[in-house]
Design a protein around this motif. Structure first.
Motif, PDB file in Angstrom:
ATOM      1  N   HIS C 233       0.811  -1.225   0.000  1.00  0.00           N
ATOM      2  CA  HIS C 233       0.000   0.000   0.000  1.00  0.00           C
ATOM      3  C   HIS C 233       0.844   1.274   0.000  1.00  0.00           C
ATOM      4  CE1 HIS C 233      -3.992  -1.735   0.071  1.00  0.00           C
ATOM      5  NE2 HIS C 233      -3.402  -2.736   0.689  1.00  0.00           N
ATOM      6  N   TYR C 234       2.025   1.253   0.580  1.00  0.00           N
ATOM      7  CA  TYR C 234       2.803   2.504   0.594  1.00  0.00           C
ATOM      8  C   TYR C 234       3.606   2.695  -0.677  1.00  0.00           C
ATOM      9  CZ  TYR C 234       7.153   0.001   1.602  1.00  0.00           C
ATOM     10  OH  TYR C 234       8.244  -0.811   1.520  1.00  0.00           O
ATOM     11  N   GLY C 235       3.878   1.595  -1.422  1.00  0.00           N
ATOM     12  CA  GLY C 235       4.629   1.785  -2.655  1.00  0.00           C
ATOM     13  C   GLY C 235       5.413   0.549  -3.059  1.00  0.00           C
ATOM     14  N   ASP C 268       9.379  10.687  -2.059  1.00  0.00           N
ATOM     15  CA  ASP C 268       8.335   9.829  -2.612  1.00  0.00           C
ATOM     16  C   ASP C 268       8.858   8.425  -2.872  1.00  0.00           C
ATOM     17  OD1 ASP C 268       6.553  11.883  -2.532  1.00  0.00           O
ATOM     18  OD2 ASP C 268       6.825  12.463  -4.623  1.00  0.00           O
ATOM     19  N   VAL C 269       7.944   7.481  -2.954  1.00  0.00           N
ATOM     20  CA  VAL C 269       8.262   6.090  -3.257  1.00  0.00           C
ATOM     21  C   VAL C 269       7.619   5.757  -4.608  1.00  0.00           C
ATOM     22  CG1 VAL C 269       8.036   3.706  -2.431  1.00  0.00           C
ATOM     23  CG2 VAL C 269       8.238   5.578  -0.796  1.00  0.00           C
ATOM     24  N   ASP C 270       8.281   4.911  -5.381  1.00  0.00           N
ATOM     25  CA  ASP C 270       7.713   4.481  -6.656  1.00  0.00           C
ATOM     26  C   ASP C 270       6.364   3.795  -6.462  1.00  0.00           C
ATOM     27  OD1 ASP C 270       9.757   5.324  -8.339  1.00  0.00           O
ATOM     28  OD2 ASP C 270      10.915   3.500  -8.069  1.00  0.00           O
TER      29      ASP C 270
ATOM     30  N   ASP D 262       1.632   5.960   2.678  1.00  0.00           N
ATOM     31  CA  ASP D 262       1.087   6.981   1.769  1.00  0.00           C
ATOM     32  C   ASP D 262       2.051   7.346   0.652  1.00  0.00           C
ATOM     33  OD1 ASP D 262      -1.181   7.216   3.442  1.00  0.00           O
ATOM     34  OD2 ASP D 262      -0.074   8.557   4.761  1.00  0.00           O
ATOM     35  N   ARG D 263       2.717   6.372   0.093  1.00  0.00           N
ATOM     36  CA  ARG D 263       3.625   6.613  -1.022  1.00  0.00           C
ATOM     37  C   ARG D 263       4.824   7.501  -0.661  1.00  0.00           C
ATOM     38  NH1 ARG D 263       1.928   6.526  -5.820  1.00  0.00           N
ATOM     39  NH2 ARG D 263       4.148   6.196  -6.082  1.00  0.00           N
TER      40      ARG D 263
END
Lengths: 341, 341, 341, 341
Positions: C233-235, C268-270, D262-263
């Motif tokens: 869910h986070y990336g 940010d994460v991909d 949250d990305r």
């Protein structure tokens, strides 16, 4: 398949030709010129180019065998081939600086304005670095609000002998920041000031004052301090931090392996610039070639950008004499260069 | 001003007394006992305590001059003073482990249950570490969703000779994780398994198998791998990462000065545990004292928590024999220990 | 200028062809085949290839117009063109897996061994990722000592419907770690075990058990836990940490802009894999092409590596049935594949 | 057990008294004075102090019931009790600033010099912050060589109304850097300049010019830029980076839980200063008390340090009028203050 005429066969030409031969697409080098013909011959041989040796800049630029021109010759010889290319309505990629004097830059601009079209792309490759592009996009999207202040570091491990001159820190190092800062901040420079902090006792060059801090002030008031250090000793590092109305965006540390060893958590630092901007060099030239192939209007750094950099460097060098604040004055930006990035 | 009776005057007692004397408030040490009376005398002298030398555990616990008891004696002697304190209805802070056998733990629990009140706080100080507390709070707030998996590292630089025994990695290192994991995951253990990876050739102790990986599985299925390493060589490090249904929360690297030097960007790592949990040790004891002074119900680690740790360690040590998965079975949790954290 | 015959025109073929057309040098695609001829026609059109439509795998492999073969067809159809290429003594680049059964892999190996030369490169592109390469080099240089333990995370943001099957986490995600781990640790697998932690309640796919932990044990004892999570869910994140006798080396977080905003310091994460391995995909194929052009012996992932991955995946899928430890047994490594990286 | 006489019962007094009551050792508050007696009564009641209400500054300082004096009253009232304490040969801890005018500072210095001994410790608590202390120690050990340049950020999330005045950014924020920088660089200031970058359109206070950049130059040439921002909007942050002849040392980001959600990969930022320097406040006062109890010469920030800060602030405020470089001139440092840290 765009045909490239290459002028100048020194170190930076080798970097570009190596990229053209090994990584870039859609082009071939067809004509090569150097004031020292042997340098051109050697380069053709080293990269096994299927290219013709030109007899003069003029012959190269106007050859039917050349679609676009690449200028990698000595800094003070850029003007002639650029003007010739504009006259021939051929795209020209020139290494920085556009020209070594403001007057020469203005000539080029006048030629482009007269032609009613951009032909020149200047080699400010940082604009093609993915990290700088992410920084630019983030600011443009408004994530940090209007940019108010900046802080940059441009650090070399130790100065090569070619940097053993106080001016060269401006001409060879700061020139990159002088282009990047107004690009990121979307504003013109109002003034520039160079200050010399306590000198580094480990600096091997008596004739090089090091470090230096350049403070640029922009028309809308933003202030950016650029710390230039040819003697960091710990490594090569280029950092840029932009502080906006509601946040900060900054280049990350360069991505390297995380290590836990010897009672430390660490990652290595580059020794020099050779790794840092590899991708940027490739992407700037590919972009130029792609635009040429598609016969599209150029979108890279313009002659006007080159003019700004030359004027700003001149003012910075003037400030080096007495550390004074030197105002930067430019004529009105011609219509041709109005379109913002 | 709560009056403390201290039992046991070894290394951990010195840590606590130093904190009491120099940092903590609201208490005084009034009685001291050690099976070696000279050790007690030396401690009193070293910290200039205005304390009386007790003649026995029993005398100390039941002295009118003692409000609460602190047990810092050898691991296998904790039970007697704890039971005496419960009988005397005095709060007792005991160093981990609560007791060395499950049977002894159950006796303590039975005594508390019979008394209808908690008197015991076990010295699992990590629960008072600010970083662990932030981790706990973040999970409890639901920021990462239900916790599904975990990964912990508990690394020493080199093993002290007191760790030259394979069991001690469980009893002295893993015991902390055995408490922290069920506290963070809010679930009971279903099983534990110890595996021995490729041995470290730099391990100085033939009788110590190192490293070890302990895998704990919880009733609701969560799995946590704990990597235990007495020979990390790079430094002392305690890390904990919890992976939930929608995110990850993890302890940060310990806050140390950032340095750029010697071609590295780095920060130093601790050599041993002495710095890492200084604050946690102070806060656990201050919390105990504050509850005693306010005559409030204790909220720190309970006898039941101590029981869980002892049983889990026993099962882990059993698993060390053949690397088998050992189920963990506990009787039903008494009402007294139902209240969650 | 090596002539490529391409078999299979699905998604991964598009990725490769896009790279070939836009980024790679020294090749041209001359023949294309797909069981659905329209797919081949569409691909030729989309990339404006000057390529001929082949009528069969066999015709393509044996065409005079083809120097090397690229296999991008369905997983269970890789064997035929690979065997044909070996027979024709042409280099063949195949997407992973080498083949879907151990028996088929062995046939390919037997063919290469019989030919006395490697012709096959398997598309384990991570070996060409600069971060993984730095990790590998660091271990090989001995900076962390012999590797003893590992911890990997392979996390997707949410599972695409093509991952709605418990096996696919092994076949499509874990297969990368199954190649990378023995490459980094320079050892063979002894066993593999899959465990299912507490299920993620946010997992949209009833038929997908998620997350999974795969534990691989190596002949010399090293243990690596691979946490596979299709619902982070986070990336999207791929991490790898190797713990050696005197230190830890690990992939860094992906290099992204540092931001201070909204009361956070963050990057940010991909969202998915599309950005993470762009360079690795280009470099693996360029390396294959360069070897073909120079007629040098291949140095990329071998058929034997492909065989290991297939066997390991089979064992992992077998373990999924009951979470048992499944031993991995391979025949002796033929002389041809002895040369270590 | 040192007896403290407290003067002034406002906000900062509450911070200190709370620390004294809850965390610090070896003292008791015995006398309290405030120009508004009710404020003193309220404070005594709130913290249940066993303290007497003094009738005047003079009575308090000279009371037999007072060993040391703490000055927490309004900035412009510090001088009287400090001078009285010096005359009475009692140690006095005063909140910053030492005094609001250079003339008043000089009076205090003259009194100490006449007494031949230090009695005053100024409340520059950052010197007791563990991170700043590690920074200081690292520089002093020579790990980065001689310090040449610095870069500091002192950012508030949003300005409280008490900061709605351009001068207050100097008096309340910059004053900390004005003390820390010369302490770290071990040099005296040569000049100070304040510049106002592009104003923040989100700044709620028309009368507050924000942000500001203060440039300090030291006698040996080192230059430090301090970016002061009352409207960062992202959070409260105090950073300090020192660039030396062979490396950089900088305060780390504040240690907070690492989150992946949250990305983003992120950690939270403080909202205001209340958490950042908790430990520093406790340690500065404990150090003062310990010195008093042991009757040792004070080693904390001196009256001379307070004088430097007041003079530097005055010059900075003068520079705010026209952004000019204002030279800083101090008389010779008396023998009493020569001992370097």
């Amino acid at each position: 398949m765009v045909k490239i005429g290459l002028i100048g066969c020194g170190a930076i030409a080798h970097t570009h030709v190596s990229n053209l031969v090994n990584h870039l697409k859609g082009e071939e080098i067809t004509e090569v010129f150097d004031v020292v013909p042997q340098a051109a011959k050697d380069l053709i041989k080293e990269y096994q180019l299927n290219a013709h040796l030109s007899e003069s800049v003029d012959a190269l630029v106007n050859s039917n065998n050349v679609d676009v021109v690449m200028v990698c010759s000595r800094n003070d010889t850029h003007v002639e081939p650029i003007l010739a290319a504009i006259q021939a309505h051929k795209y020209v990629f020139t290494e920085k600086p556009l020209a070594t004097t403001a007057a020469a830059c203005k000539k080029i601009i006048a030629a482009e304005v007269a032609a009613g079209q951009r032909f020149v792309q200047v080699g400010f490759m940082r604009r093609y670095d993915p990290a700088y592009q992410e920084l630019k996009a983030t600011i443009d999207q408004g994530l940090i609000g209007a940019p108010l202040m900046g802080y940059c570091r441009h650090f070399m491990t130790v100065p090569p002998t070619s940097y053993f001159k106080t001016e060269n820190t401006i001409n060879d190092s700061f020139i990159h920041e002088s282009d990047i800062i107004h690009w990121l901040f979307k504003d013109d420079y109002a003034s520039v000031q160079v200050q010399f902090p306590r000198p580094n006792s480990l600096n091997p060059a008596a004739e090089l004052k090091d470090p230096q801090i350049v403070t640029v002030k922009m028309k809308q008031g933003a202030i950016v301090n650029v710390y230039l250090n040819q003697n960091s000793h710990y490594g090569y590092e280029v950092r840029c931090q932009v502080i906006g109305e509601k946040g900060i965006a900054q280049l990350p540390e360069v991505n390297r392996l995380d290590l836990h060893a010897d009672r430390k958590i660490y990652h290595d630092v580059d020794y020099d610039w050779s790794n840092r901007f590899v991708e940027a060099y490739q992407r700037e030239l590919q972009d130029f070639i792609d635009h040429a192939n598609r016969q599209e209007a150029l979108t890279g750094p313009t002659a006007w950008d080159g003019y700004i950099a030359t004027v700003t460097s001149d003012c910075a060098i003037q400030s080096q004499k007495n550390e004074a604040v030197v105002p930067i004055e430019l004529p009105e930006r011609p219509e041709l260069y109005q379109t913002k990035e």
